[in-house]
Design a protein around this motif. Structure first.
Motif, PDB file in Angstrom:
ATOM      1  N   VAL A  24       0.868  -1.178   0.000  1.00 39.42           N
ATOM      2  CA  VAL A  24       0.000   0.000   0.000  1.00 39.42           C
ATOM      3  C   VAL A  24       0.906   1.230   0.000  1.00 39.42           C
ATOM      4  CG1 VAL A  24      -1.773   1.311   1.232  1.00 39.42           C
ATOM      5  CG2 VAL A  24      -1.800  -1.195   1.301  1.00 39.42           C
ATOM      6  N   LEU A  25       0.858   2.011  -1.054  1.00 36.00           N
ATOM      7  CA  LEU A  25       1.626   3.237  -1.120  1.00 36.00           C
ATOM      8  C   LEU A  25       0.765   4.387  -0.618  1.00 36.00           C
ATOM      9  CD1 LEU A  25       4.209   4.762  -2.058  1.00 36.00           C
ATOM     10  CD2 LEU A  25       2.988   5.159  -4.223  1.00 36.00           C
ATOM     11  N   VAL A  26       1.230   5.047   0.422  1.00 38.34           N
ATOM     12  CA  VAL A  26       0.583   6.263   0.920  1.00 38.34           C
ATOM     13  C   VAL A  26       1.475   7.393   0.429  1.00 38.34           C
ATOM     14  CG1 VAL A  26      -0.279   7.502   2.932  1.00 38.34           C
ATOM     15  CG2 VAL A  26      -0.157   4.993   2.973  1.00 38.34           C
ATOM     16  N   CYS A  27       0.907   8.299  -0.380  1.00 35.42           N
ATOM     17  CA  CYS A  27       1.779   9.273  -1.035  1.00 35.42           C
ATOM     18  C   CYS A  27       1.245  10.698  -0.988  1.00 35.42           C
ATOM     19  CB  CYS A  27       2.044   8.852  -2.471  1.00 35.42           C
ATOM     20  SG  CYS A  27       0.613   8.864  -3.560  1.00 35.42           S
ATOM     21  N   ASP A  28       2.178  11.623  -1.226  1.00 40.36           N
ATOM     22  CA  ASP A  28       1.839  13.039  -1.318  1.00 40.36           C
ATOM     23  C   ASP A  28       1.304  13.352  -2.715  1.00 40.36           C
ATOM     24  OD1 ASP A  28       4.097  13.365  -3.040  1.00 40.36           O
ATOM     25  OD2 ASP A  28       5.396  13.838  -1.345  1.00 40.36           O
ATOM     26  N   VAL A  29       0.912  14.594  -2.934  1.00 42.88           N
ATOM     27  CA  VAL A  29       0.314  14.964  -4.216  1.00 42.88           C
ATOM     28  C   VAL A  29       1.303  14.938  -5.369  1.00 42.88           C
ATOM     29  CG1 VAL A  29      -1.542  16.351  -3.210  1.00 42.88           C
ATOM     30  CG2 VAL A  29       0.590  17.449  -3.827  1.00 42.88           C
ATOM     31  N   GLY A  30       2.589  14.984  -5.077  1.00 42.34           N
ATOM     32  CA  GLY A  30       3.589  15.031  -6.139  1.00 42.34           C
ATOM     33  C   GLY A  30       4.128  13.688  -6.584  1.00 42.34           C
ATOM     34  N   ARG A 116       4.174  18.580   1.255  1.00 43.19           N
ATOM     35  CA  ARG A 116       5.578  18.627   1.686  1.00 43.19           C
ATOM     36  C   ARG A 116       6.321  17.495   0.975  1.00 43.19           C
ATOM     37  NH1 ARG A 116       5.382  17.773   7.783  1.00 43.19           N
ATOM     38  NH2 ARG A 116       3.757  16.353   7.094  1.00 43.19           N
ATOM     39  N   PRO A 117       7.587  17.699   0.614  1.00 44.50           N
ATOM     40  CA  PRO A 117       8.298  16.701  -0.180  1.00 44.50           C
ATOM     41  C   PRO A 117       8.560  15.381   0.546  1.00 44.50           C
ATOM     42  CG  PRO A 117       9.814  18.387   0.567  1.00 44.50           C
ATOM     43  CD  PRO A 117       8.425  18.849   0.949  1.00 44.50           C
ATOM     44  N   TYR A 118       8.570  14.326  -0.240  1.00 45.45           N
ATOM     45  CA  TYR A 118       8.938  12.978   0.196  1.00 45.45           C
ATOM     46  C   TYR A 118       8.056  12.411   1.305  1.00 45.45           C
ATOM     47  CZ  TYR A 118      13.004  14.072  -2.603  1.00 45.45           C
ATOM     48  OH  TYR A 118      13.832  14.437  -3.643  1.00 45.45           O
ATOM     49  N   ALA A 119       6.818  12.859   1.391  1.00 48.41           N
ATOM     50  CA  ALA A 119       5.865  12.301   2.357  1.00 48.41           C
ATOM     51  C   ALA A 119       5.198  11.100   1.692  1.00 48.41           C
ATOM     52  CB  ALA A 119       4.841  13.349   2.787  1.00 48.41           C
ATOM     53  N   ASN A 120       5.976  10.029   1.568  1.00 47.93           N
ATOM     54  CA  ASN A 120       5.534   8.819   0.891  1.00 47.93           C
ATOM     55  C   ASN A 120       6.049   7.617   1.665  1.00 47.93           C
ATOM     56  OD1 ASN A 120       4.751  10.323  -1.639  1.00 47.93           O
ATOM     57  ND2 ASN A 120       6.935  10.711  -1.646  1.00 47.93           N
ATOM     58  N   VAL A 121       5.238   6.581   1.750  1.00 45.66           N
ATOM     59  CA  VAL A 121       5.697   5.342   2.381  1.00 45.66           C
ATOM     60  C   VAL A 121       4.970   4.166   1.714  1.00 45.66           C
ATOM     61  CG1 VAL A 121       4.008   5.379   4.287  1.00 45.66           C
ATOM     62  CG2 VAL A 121       6.192   4.181   4.566  1.00 45.66           C
TER      63      VAL A 121
END
Length: 129
Positions: A24-30, A116-121
């Motif tokens: 499950v990828l939880v990601c930012d808008v970018g 905010r950048p790199y807010a992905n897991v």
């Protein structure tokens, strides 16, 4: 009608379909979203809902046995890095380009409004027994 937990019907249904080992990828808008995984896009406005809100909601409903994030988060987004380190003591850190490659194998992508950048897991589902 559900009275608690994740109320979004698309997200709730997608979570119910997950099994052991699914990503499950939880990601930012970018974050680029690869073709293939099911996508539940929760983004409304920049910052809404936040990465933290969505991640906490997901962790309340999922069994997670592992997590991977971009190493760049440490310098570019200390708040997200702290959140991830606190929630996942064995967090795997890889270059952002590698995280994008790994995300292609996810079963589900949950896009937040985080700006905010790199807010992905990338979460790896476990089992409750």
């Amino acid at each position: 009608m559900k009275k608690a937990g994740i109320l979004n019907r698309h997200l709730s249904g997608a979570l119910a379909e997950l099994g052991h080992g699914d990503g499950v990828l939880v990601c930012d808008v970018g974050m680029p979203i690869p073709d293939g995984p099911r996508v539940v896009d929760l983004a409304f406005r920049a910052g809404v809902p936040s990465f933290t809100e969505v991640l906490e909601g997901l962790l309340a409903e999922l069994v997670v046995e592992g997590a991977t994030a971009a190493a760049e988060v440490r310098d570019a987004n200390p708040a997200a890095a702290g959140l991830l380190a606190g929630r996942f003591p064995a967090l795997a850190l890889v270059p952002h380009e590698r995280l994008k490659e790994l995300s292609a194998g996810a079963r589900l992508v949950v896009r937040t409004g985080e700006a905010r950048p790199y807010a992905n897991v990338l979460l790896r589902c476990g089992v409750f027994f």
